[in-house]
Write an enzyme that holds these catalytic residues in place. Structure first.
Site, PDB file in Angstrom:
ATOM      1  N   GLU A  56      -5.367  -5.429   2.892  1.00 37.88           N
ATOM      2  CA  GLU A  56      -5.420  -6.854   2.556  1.00 37.88           C
ATOM      3  C   GLU A  56      -4.463  -7.669   3.420  1.00 37.88           C
ATOM      4  O   GLU A  56      -3.306  -7.288   3.626  1.00 37.88           O
ATOM      5  CB  GLU A  56      -5.052  -7.093   1.087  1.00 37.88           C
ATOM      6  CG  GLU A  56      -5.088  -8.593   0.743  1.00 37.88           C
ATOM      7  CD  GLU A  56      -4.479  -8.949  -0.602  1.00 37.88           C
ATOM      8  OE1 GLU A  56      -4.501 -10.157  -0.937  1.00 37.88           O
ATOM      9  OE2 GLU A  56      -3.975  -8.057  -1.300  1.00 37.88           O
ATOM     10  N   ASP A 121      13.079  -6.471   0.547  1.00 41.30           N
ATOM     11  CA  ASP A 121      13.287  -7.886   0.868  1.00 41.30           C
ATOM     12  C   ASP A 121      14.723  -8.232   0.477  1.00 41.30           C
ATOM     13  O   ASP A 121      15.113  -8.077  -0.684  1.00 41.30           O
ATOM     14  CB  ASP A 121      12.285  -8.742   0.081  1.00 41.30           C
ATOM     15  CG  ASP A 121      12.420 -10.232   0.378  1.00 41.30           C
ATOM     16  OD1 ASP A 121      13.189 -10.596   1.293  1.00 41.30           O
ATOM     17  OD2 ASP A 121      11.757 -11.029  -0.298  1.00 41.30           O
ATOM     18  N   ASP A 123      17.434 -11.355   0.678  1.00 43.84           N
ATOM     19  CA  ASP A 123      17.460 -12.806   0.898  1.00 43.84           C
ATOM     20  C   ASP A 123      18.880 -13.327   0.693  1.00 43.84           C
ATOM     21  O   ASP A 123      19.532 -13.013  -0.306  1.00 43.84           O
ATOM     22  CB  ASP A 123      16.502 -13.478  -0.095  1.00 43.84           C
ATOM     23  CG  ASP A 123      16.178 -14.902   0.295  1.00 43.84           C
ATOM     24  OD1 ASP A 123      17.105 -15.642   0.665  1.00 43.84           O
ATOM     25  OD2 ASP A 123      14.994 -15.283   0.216  1.00 43.84           O
TER      26      ASP A 123
END
Length: 430
Positions: A56, A121, A123
């Site tokens: 995807e 991830d 951040d």
């Protein structure tokens, strides 16, 4: 830049203008996006024919129009569609049981995410409670070392503690970094295993209302010892100079609140009142803590100074990103629409020298192509020692980033060859 001025990046202060994207994206996607190695990576050498076809992709278009369940049969179809729709952002999702573009034709419950890289991830906004320079989306050279430390710690753990070989680190284009772990065994991990790995790497825990977010036990885990060794190499410059964590009364109070024993807090406050900079105070604290530990006065917290360093420096993962197989993550080499910067791969071996402020913007790259073309005899120049035409990315400051990516894909390709030979041997047995 004036003396003493700190480089800072925000969505507003960059020369890049988001309004230019409709004109710049066609140039970038036609001439600079590295479709070849990108397809080679996500198809994993074509060992499983449907692997890329069932992957995807999602696109964010102009005006924040979001399109999920995009999929492509091959590199050519992917190139044509990206160049047709000109996405402002590209996200990569899981490999499904069926082609994502056909998901509405599949029986309910049959369309399932099956595999995906293990992703992380990190951040900078998650460090706002320990940054003294910036907050929110802003970053500067005084807080960027947090990302350098995070990459070093997580990469070491993934390599040494779990044995994962193929790890791709990517700058998010604004204020953080992503990691894609691409080993075959890793891509097949279920949610339970992914959650266990993410939790193993999580040390700083607790919401905004929780003051003390790190609690360590004796004996210290070997992985935490290794992490502390990495952080200790950055302590003097980062903690004591760039962040100056004990340099003001408010900052000192903030750190003292992390010590659970009231008696120890009072002694450390007396040490701090003797004056000096953050490094001087810390060195006195080291002696005091050692003395208190020898007198068995530290039952609640056997590693109080270590806990401060971990709270201020240790990686803060978005665990939810890592847990699920079906989580989308921003693609390498897409453009961050708010900064215009390319989401470039990071060379872990040279991570200390990675400068987020030097990462090219799409406007810079398009300008570099034009300037190169204007040089006499350059437009059709061949690569040294070959008759092949120099590729457009090689004419720009994107060259080093594509080479880093090619090196990663080449490392992966060795595993594909072995797998293809194994598959052909198995077919020959029947």
């Amino acid at each position: 830049m004036a003396e003493g001025e700190v480089k800072q990046s925000t969505a507003e202060n960059t020369a890049y203008d988001r309004n230019d994207l409709p004109e710049l994206l066609p140039i970038y996607y036609k001439r600079l996006f590295p479709y070849g190695p990108y397809y080679k990576w996500l198809s994993y050498g074509g060992v499983e024919k449907s692997y890329f076809q069932n992957r995807e992709f999602s696109f964010t278009l102009k005006d924040d129009i979001y399109i999920r369940y995009q999929s492509f049969s091959d590199q050519s179809e992917m190139e044509k569609e990206i160049q047709r729709v000109m996405p402002y952002k590209i996200d990569i999702g899981a490999v499904f049981s069926h082609k994502p573009k056909d998901h509405k034709t599949v029986k309910p419950g049959a369309f399932q995410a099956q595999e995906k890289e293990l992703v992380f991830d990190i951040d900078m906004t998650d460090y706002d409670d320990v940054r003294n320079c910036c907050s929110g989306a802003n970053i500067c050279e005084n807080c960027w070392p947090l990302m350098v430390i995070a990459i070093k710690i997580v990469d070491r753990a993934l390599r040494d503690d779990f044995g994962f070989e193929h790890r791709l680190w990517v700058y998010s284009g604004r204020r953080g970094v992503h990691c894609w772990v691409c080993d075959e065994s890793t891509r097949k991990l279920d949610q339970t295993a992914r959650t266990a790995i993410a939790e193993y790497l999580s040390v700083v825990k607790g919401g905004e209302s929780q003051i003390k977010k790190v609690t360590m036990r004796d004996p210290m885990h070997p992985s935490l010892k290794a992490a502390f060794e990495i952080m200790s190499k950055h302590m003097k410059h980062y903690l004591f100079e760039q962040q100056d964590i004990l340099g003001t009364e408010d900052r000192l109070k903030k750190v003292l609140r992390l010590f659970p024993e009231q008696g120890l807090r009072e002694i450390l406050k007396e040490d701090a009142d003797k004056g000096g900079d953050s490094k001087d105070i810390w060195e006195r604290w080291l002696k005091t803590v050692k003395s208190e530990k020898e007198r068995d006065n530290m039952k609640k917290s056997p590693f109080p100074l270590h806990e401060v360093v971990f709270q201020y420096c240790y990686p803060r993962l978005d665990v939810n990103v890592s847990k699920g197989v079906n989580h989308l993550l921003k693609s390498p080499f897409c453009i961050h629409p708010k900064t215009g910067r390319v989401c470039v791969p990071i060379d872990v071996e040279d991570v200390d020298n990675f400068d987020p402020f030097a990462v090219p913007t799409i406007s810079t790259l398009c300008k570099e192509i034009d300037e190169y073309k204007e040089q006499p005899g350059k437009e059709n120049e061949a690569q040294p020692g070959t008759k092949r035409k120099i590729q457009d990315y090689q004419k720009t400051s994107l060259k080093k980033s594509v080479e880093t990516f090619n090196k990663f894909v080449k490392g992966l390709s060795g595993t594909w060859k072995g797998k293809m030979i194994e598959n052909s041997d198995q077919k020959g047995d029947f």
